[in-house]
Scaffold this motif. Sequence first.
Motif, mmCIF file in Angstrom:
data_model
loop_
_atom_site.group_PDB
_atom_site.id
_atom_site.type_symbol
_atom_site.label_atom_id
_atom_site.label_comp_id
_atom_site.label_asym_id
_atom_site.label_seq_id
_atom_site.Cartn_x
_atom_site.Cartn_y
_atom_site.Cartn_z
ATOM 1 N N ILE A 6 0.927 -1.391 -0.665
ATOM 2 C CA ILE A 6 -0.020 -0.214 0.215
ATOM 3 C C ILE A 6 1.141 1.430 -0.209
ATOM 4 C CG2 ILE A 6 -1.874 1.331 1.488
ATOM 5 C CD1 ILE A 6 -3.069 -1.626 2.128
ATOM 6 N N PRO A 7 1.569 1.103 0.696
ATOM 7 C CA PRO A 7 2.984 3.018 0.812
ATOM 8 C C PRO A 7 3.172 2.694 -0.329
ATOM 9 C CG PRO A 7 3.512 1.626 2.834
ATOM 10 C CD PRO A 7 2.641 0.886 1.592
ATOM 11 N N ASP A 8 3.906 1.871 -1.334
ATOM 12 C CA ASP A 8 3.907 2.135 -2.774
ATOM 13 C C ASP A 8 2.996 2.221 -4.000
ATOM 14 O OD1 ASP A 8 7.149 0.851 -2.336
ATOM 15 O OD2 ASP A 8 6.427 -0.135 -1.286
ATOM 16 N N ILE A 9 1.490 1.710 -3.689
ATOM 17 C CA ILE A 9 0.990 1.892 -4.693
ATOM 18 C C ILE A 9 0.642 3.010 -4.690
ATOM 19 C CG2 ILE A 9 -1.978 2.557 -4.896
ATOM 20 C CD1 ILE A 9 -1.012 -1.456 -4.061
ATOM 21 N N LEU A 10 0.366 3.806 -3.364
ATOM 22 C CA LEU A 10 0.020 5.392 -3.033
ATOM 23 C C LEU A 10 1.441 7.024 -3.477
ATOM 24 C CD1 LEU A 10 -1.806 5.402 0.334
ATOM 25 C CD2 LEU A 10 -2.896 5.445 -1.887
ATOM 26 N N SER A 11 2.351 6.234 -2.571
ATOM 27 C CA SER A 11 3.666 6.963 -3.614
ATOM 28 C C SER A 11 3.618 6.915 -5.042
ATOM 29 C CB SER A 11 5.010 6.135 -3.259
ATOM 30 O OG SER A 11 6.505 6.691 -3.461
ATOM 31 N N ASP A 12 3.575 5.549 -5.294
ATOM 32 C CA ASP A 12 3.269 5.581 -6.899
ATOM 33 C C ASP A 12 2.191 6.152 -7.973
ATOM 34 O OD1 ASP A 12 5.629 3.751 -7.509
ATOM 35 O OD2 ASP A 12 4.542 2.377 -7.358
ATOM 36 N N SER A 13 1.222 6.793 -7.332
ATOM 37 C CA SER A 13 0.061 7.590 -8.726
ATOM 38 C C SER A 13 1.203 9.168 -8.188
ATOM 39 C CB SER A 13 -1.165 7.220 -6.928
ATOM 40 O OG SER A 13 -0.813 8.234 -5.805
ATOM 41 N N LEU A 14 -0.133 9.512 -8.496
ATOM 42 C CA LEU A 14 0.148 10.789 -9.329
ATOM 43 C C LEU A 14 -0.271 12.004 -8.159
ATOM 44 C CD1 LEU A 14 -0.467 11.046 -13.381
ATOM 45 C CD2 LEU A 14 2.000 10.568 -12.375
ATOM 46 N N SER B 123 -2.590 9.713 -3.663
ATOM 47 C CA SER B 123 -3.831 10.191 -2.736
ATOM 48 C C SER B 123 -5.181 8.535 -4.587
ATOM 49 C CB SER B 123 -4.623 11.275 -2.899
ATOM 50 O OG SER B 123 -5.259 11.815 -3.511
ATOM 51 N N MET B 124 -5.586 8.100 -3.409
ATOM 52 C CA MET B 124 -6.448 6.829 -4.389
ATOM 53 C C MET B 124 -7.515 6.581 -3.685
ATOM 54 S SD MET B 124 -2.939 4.817 -5.646
ATOM 55 C CE MET B 124 -4.472 3.574 -6.833
ATOM 56 N N LEU C 5 -5.068 3.128 9.414
ATOM 57 C CA LEU C 5 -4.003 3.634 9.176
ATOM 58 C C LEU C 5 -3.643 5.324 9.108
ATOM 59 C CD1 LEU C 5 -2.533 1.215 6.152
ATOM 60 C CD2 LEU C 5 -1.383 1.385 8.640
ATOM 61 N N VAL C 6 -4.802 5.963 9.044
ATOM 62 C CA VAL C 6 -5.556 6.789 9.274
ATOM 63 C C VAL C 6 -5.119 7.422 10.551
ATOM 64 C CG1 VAL C 6 -7.495 8.897 8.819
ATOM 65 C CG2 VAL C 6 -6.722 6.695 6.537
ATOM 66 N N VAL C 7 -5.993 6.461 11.313
ATOM 67 C CA VAL C 7 -5.964 7.057 13.083
ATOM 68 C C VAL C 7 -4.563 6.781 13.187
ATOM 69 C CG1 VAL C 7 -6.584 5.951 15.225
ATOM 70 C CG2 VAL C 7 -8.339 5.981 13.273
ATOM 71 N N LYS C 8 -3.901 5.821 12.578
ATOM 72 C CA LYS C 8 -2.410 6.086 13.610
ATOM 73 C C LYS C 8 -1.398 7.038 12.670
ATOM 74 C CE LYS C 8 -1.076 4.035 16.115
ATOM 75 N NZ LYS C 8 -1.555 4.060 17.954
ATOM 76 N N LYS C 9 -2.236 7.520 12.189
ATOM 77 C CA LYS C 9 -1.554 8.633 11.182
ATOM 78 C C LYS C 9 -0.635 8.335 9.887
ATOM 79 C CE LYS C 9 -2.062 12.313 14.391
ATOM 80 N NZ LYS C 9 -3.015 12.208 14.409
ATOM 81 N N VAL C 10 -0.889 7.384 9.247
ATOM 82 C CA VAL C 10 0.787 6.450 8.204
ATOM 83 C C VAL C 10 -0.272 7.150 7.271
ATOM 84 C CG1 VAL C 10 0.919 4.405 7.315
ATOM 85 C CG2 VAL C 10 0.331 5.290 10.448
ATOM 86 N N LEU C 11 -1.501 7.201 7.232
ATOM 87 C CA LEU C 11 -2.073 7.749 5.603
ATOM 88 C C LEU C 11 -3.656 8.782 6.518
ATOM 89 C CD1 LEU C 11 -3.537 4.262 4.269
ATOM 90 C CD2 LEU C 11 -1.761 5.350 3.738
ATOM 91 N N LEU C 12 -3.408 9.467 5.111
ATOM 92 C CA LEU C 12 -4.753 10.627 4.893
ATOM 93 C C LEU C 12 -6.180 10.360 4.987
ATOM 94 C CD1 LEU C 12 -2.404 13.559 4.165
ATOM 95 C CD2 LEU C 12 -3.437 12.820 6.251
ATOM 96 N N LYS C 13 -7.158 10.708 5.630
ATOM 97 C CA LYS C 13 -8.949 10.030 4.865
ATOM 98 C C LYS C 13 -9.291 11.696 4.383
ATOM 99 C CE LYS C 13 -12.412 7.738 5.496
ATOM 100 N NZ LYS C 13 -13.448 6.494 6.414
ATOM 101 N N LYS D 97 -10.723 9.695 -0.428
ATOM 102 C CA LYS D 97 -9.792 9.113 -0.815
ATOM 103 C C LYS D 97 -8.862 8.909 -0.113
ATOM 104 C CE LYS D 97 -9.548 10.045 -5.757
ATOM 105 N NZ LYS D 97 -8.686 10.913 -7.132
ATOM 106 N N TYR D 98 -7.817 7.628 0.091
ATOM 107 C CA TYR D 98 -7.235 7.742 1.162
ATOM 108 C C TYR D 98 -5.185 8.527 0.473
ATOM 109 C CZ TYR D 98 -10.102 4.543 3.497
ATOM 110 O OH TYR D 98 -11.209 4.039 4.037
ATOM 111 N N GLY D 99 -4.627 9.203 1.351
ATOM 112 C CA GLY D 99 -3.827 9.905 0.734
ATOM 113 C C GLY D 99 -2.233 9.150 1.308
ATOM 114 N N SER D 100 -1.163 9.827 0.675
ATOM 115 C CA SER D 100 0.514 9.084 1.702
ATOM 116 C C SER D 100 0.743 10.478 2.864
ATOM 117 C CB SER D 100 1.138 8.669 0.462
ATOM 118 O OG SER D 100 2.464 9.093 1.030
#
Length: 315
Positions: free
Chosen positions: A32-40, A43-44, A70-78, A89-92
Motif C-alpha cells: 500500500i505505501p508503494d501503491i500510493l507513492s507511485d500514484s500521481l 492519493s487513491m 492506518l489513518v488513525v495512526k497517522k500513516v495515511l490521510l483520509k 480517498k486515502y493519501g500518503s
Amino acid sequence: MASHAQNLAALWEMAIGHATSFGIKAAVFLRIPDILSDSLEKSMSLEEIAARLQGTNIQLAPLRRLLDYLVVKKVLLKIQSLEVPGEFKYGSTELCEMLTESKFARLLMLQDEVVTSGWHHIHEFILHGGEVPFQRAQGMFIWEYMEKNPEFLGLFSQGMVAISNVTMDSVLQTYHGFDEIRGVLVDAGGGFGADIGRVMEKYPHIAGVNYELPHVAHAAPAIPVILVLQNCYKALPHGGKLIIVDIDMDPAERGPFESLKFAFDLVLLALTKGGKERTSVQFIELLTQAQFSNIKTIGDVNCLCSIVEAHKLET
C-alpha cells in the motif's frame, strides 16, 4: 496527573499494541505505501487501491478497515473526494513514504515470528537465569540459528541494513566529524559495507575499509567490550579517532526517541546473551579504561542513536 480514562486508554494501548505492528506489516505486504507513492496525486480511492493489489479475491471491507486504522495512526490521510460527494480517498504521508520497499520496509524484520519468539520467555529468564530468552524459545543462540537457517539470516541481514540506513540518513545530515578525517576510515563490523560506502560517497577524500568477519560476529557475545575497544585503540595511529554510533541510555537525553531506546534495550535482552544499551557515562568509562582520551558525546543527531568520539592522542 493522568485521569482514570487516560490510564485505562494507556492500559489498552499496551495490551493491544501489536495491532499497530501487524497492521503496518499487512500494509507493507500489500504494498500500500508503494501503491500510493507511485500514484500521481499520492492519493487513491479504496477501489483504486484494491485494483492495484495482487490477489484473486480482493476483500474491500477488510481493506477499508485496515486503511481506516492506518489513518488513525497517522500513516495515511483520509481526504474528501472532490469528484464524488461523500466519498473519500486515502493519501500518503511522510511516514507512509518511509514504509515503501525502497526505504525502510525491511524494518519489519523486528516483527518476524522467530525474532519475537524470545519475548515470551523474558520473565522466565528474569526468574531463573540460565538460557537467554531467544535460546529458551529456539533451543540455540540467535547466531547459531542464523547459521542453520539461511533464509532467516537473509531476513535478519536485510533488517539490519534497513536499521543502519535509517541511522545513517540522520548521521550524514547532522554529524560533521567526518570532515576532519584524512586518510583511512575503517568500519569495524560493517556488514555488507553500505555505511562506509555512503560515507565515502559524501566524503570522497576518505579511503574507506569495510572490516567484517562472520566468525567474529558469531563469537561477539563472548568477547568483552573492553577488549574490543582496546584492540581499536591499538589499531589506530596516533592522532586517530574512534567514532561510535549507538543508543545513549542517558536519562538526560530526552526527546521523541526516549521510550524507543528502552524498547531496543529489551530487544537485546530478548535476542542476545549479554547484549545491552549503555549510557554516555558508561561509554566514557569504558573508553577511558581502553586509554582513549578527549572523549565527547554528540547527542542530537536527529535519530535514535547518539555519537561518541574518542581520540588516541599524538605522542
